[in-house]
Design an enzyme around this catalytic site. Structure first.
Site, PDB file in Angstrom:
ATOM      1  CD  GLN A 155    -101.912-106.025   1.094  1.00 35.11           C
ATOM      2  OE1 GLN A 155    -102.504-106.107   2.167  1.00 35.11           O
ATOM      3  NE2 GLN A 155    -101.437-107.082   0.449  1.00 35.11           N
ATOM      4  CD  GLU A 156     -97.843-102.327  -2.665  1.00 37.63           C
ATOM      5  OE1 GLU A 156     -96.796-103.000  -2.634  1.00 37.63           O
ATOM      6  OE2 GLU A 156     -98.674-102.417  -3.589  1.00 37.63           O
TER       7      GLU A 156
END
Length: 482
Positions: free
Chosen positions: A311-312
């Protein structure tokens, strides 16, 4: 002779008494009056289910799944142990239920009058429909009249009854009922292009799309129907009453909502391009970093840590944002200094620091939050800061919700961006809607990793079983020739 006869009768009576002491349920289980007593006597609830990514599965953490957790709670309420028994399809489940080899069937089974005539049904706890699935980029049929190729279904007589009714409207409609493959295995074959169409439960299709984005939905075959647990037709009312009370309590306490959030909440979000890219990354990029995620997982599931990293940064160790956060875990300079690392672009340093920071955030949360839910609160803090999480919990309480319940706090996160709310909060404005989506994405990414590996392991097991069977057949052929 009379004395001998009496001795035989006495011996038989003692034998039956001894058997009854050791195996009392063998005599109790088959009678309507004693079904509930049989469960109490044996000290175990036998629940039949189907092995898939929603109902029931096992991994390194043990038994998991919506039906498993709900059945475990029911068994606990009865004061007995839970024993799950897995089957390939609904008809196998129902056959075992008919034989009283299981106490109830729990596998997100849709209501059908045919089943209701055959069994007792418990309270509805969810809903789903039957859908026609096809392979993306193939021609999408608009209705059953457009279907020109074979439709496959698992061994489900109630679904077959539905199709027979539809056949009156669409005379050319035909299907193949597979009695050996599970519904999940049929969907996998569809995704691989081995078969053209599958009719399956809408819940299972949505779940499989998270790891097989090639699957697409053409249309609903039926309207939504309630999902129930099924009990033997002759079940004593004590068991039915216990189940009714349990389900009512599960609704009131939020157990059902929490399980739906945990196992079903993420599957409604599906983006073909994003999912396809993600599955490609799981296959080709994740193996480079999974040893590091496992090494530094601490109290976390390594797959959750991997999901946070995706996600990052999409697992890019050199990722950089306009705000200056960097690395595979996208750490700020302050966080890197706090975690005492020197190079944010070093994957090992970044993963170690990201994990330690998440553990620290969890340690800052009050004990009143359930252990299993703390990670979702911590992820909000990881995304928008601990102060804004405190605001979100306070706002939830002000609005009459439970600040320790993730579902209550989650729905209020977007309000942190509305002036009428953030103007009254200590830490002010925050992009709470982004934090909401941030956690949803991570849950979805984590579950996809879990289920990707589960499907891979199942395929290896099935391939090995097929190879062993083939070798055995060859040996038998050779013996016959000899």
């Amino acid at each position: 002779m009379k004395g001998l006869f009496l001795r035989i009768i006495t011996a038989l009576a003692l034998l039956f008494w001894a058997i009854d002491m050791v195996f009392p349920w063998q005599f109790l289980r088959h009678t309507e009056e004693n079904h509930y007593a049989a469960i109490q006597s044996r000290g175990a609830l036998y629940v039949g289910t189907i092995n898939n990514q929603i109902s029931y599965f096992t991994n390194n953490d043990g038994e998991r799944g919506f039906e498993y957790e709900l059945a475990k709670a029911f068994a606990d309420s009865l004061g007995v142990e839970l024993e799950m028994k897995t089957f390939d399809n609904q008809e196998q489940l129902f056959d075992e239920l008919d034989k009283h080899n299981i106490d109830l069937a729990a596998a997100h089974i849709l209501y059908h009058p045919k089943n209701a005539e055959r069994f007792q049904i418990g309270p509805a706890y969810h809903s789903a429909s039957w859908q026609l699935a096809y392979r993306k980029n193939e021609n999408r049929p608009k209705n059953l009249g457009n279907v020109k190729k074979d439709i496959y279904i698992s061994n489900n007589l109630a679904l077959e009854e539905t199709l027979k009714e539809l056949q009156k409207q669409y005379p050319q409609l035909t299907w193949k009922r597979n009695q050996t493959l599970t519904q999940e295995e049929l969907l996998l074959q569809l995704a691989e292009g081995k078969i053209p169409y599958v009719i399956a439960n809408s819940i299972d299709i949505a779940a499989m799309q998270q790891i097989k984005p090639e699957l697409a939905i053409a249309f609903d075959i039926t309207d939504e129907a309630n999902v129930h647990w099924y009990l033997p037709n002759k079940s004593y009312h004590d068991l039915q009453t216990a189940l009714l009370n349990f389900m009512n309590n599960a609704e009131e306490t939020g157990l059902l909502d929490n399980l739906k959030e945990k196992y079903l909440g993420h599957i409604s979000q599906f983006d073909y391009v994003d999912t396809r890219s993600y599955m490609n990354a799981i296959e080709n990029t994740l193996p480079q970093y999974s040893p590091l995620f496992e090494k530094y997982q601490g109290e976390l599931d390594w797959r959750l840590l991997a999901a946070v990293a995706y996600q990052e940064s999409h697992w890019d160790p050199h990722a950089t944002s306009p705000t200056g956060v960097r690395g595979i875990m996208m750490l700020t300079k302050n966080t890197a200094q706090h975690m005492k690392i020197s190079d944010r672009t070093n994957p090992e340093q970044s993963i170690k620091a990201g994990s330690e920071y998440l553990h620290w955030l969890i340690s800052q949360l009050p004990e009143s939050i359930e252990k299993e839910e703390k990670i979702w609160f911590a992820l909000v803090a990881y995304n928008i800061g601990l102060g804004h999480l405190i605001d979100a919990r306070r706002l939830t309480q002000n609005l009459g919700g439970n600040p320790d319940n993730w579902l209550d706090v989650k729905k209020n996160l977007p309000l942190l961006a509305e002036k009428r709310y953030y103007s009254q909060l200590k830490y002010g404005y925050a992009r709470g809607y982004e934090a909401y989506q941030y956690v949803e994405n991570i849950r979805r990414y984590m579950n996809s990793i879990v289920n990707y590996h589960r499907v891979q392991e199942n395929q290896i097991i099935n391939d090995n079983a097929s190879n062993e069977s083939a070798v055995k057949n060859l040996e038998e052929i050779k013996e016959n020739k000899d």
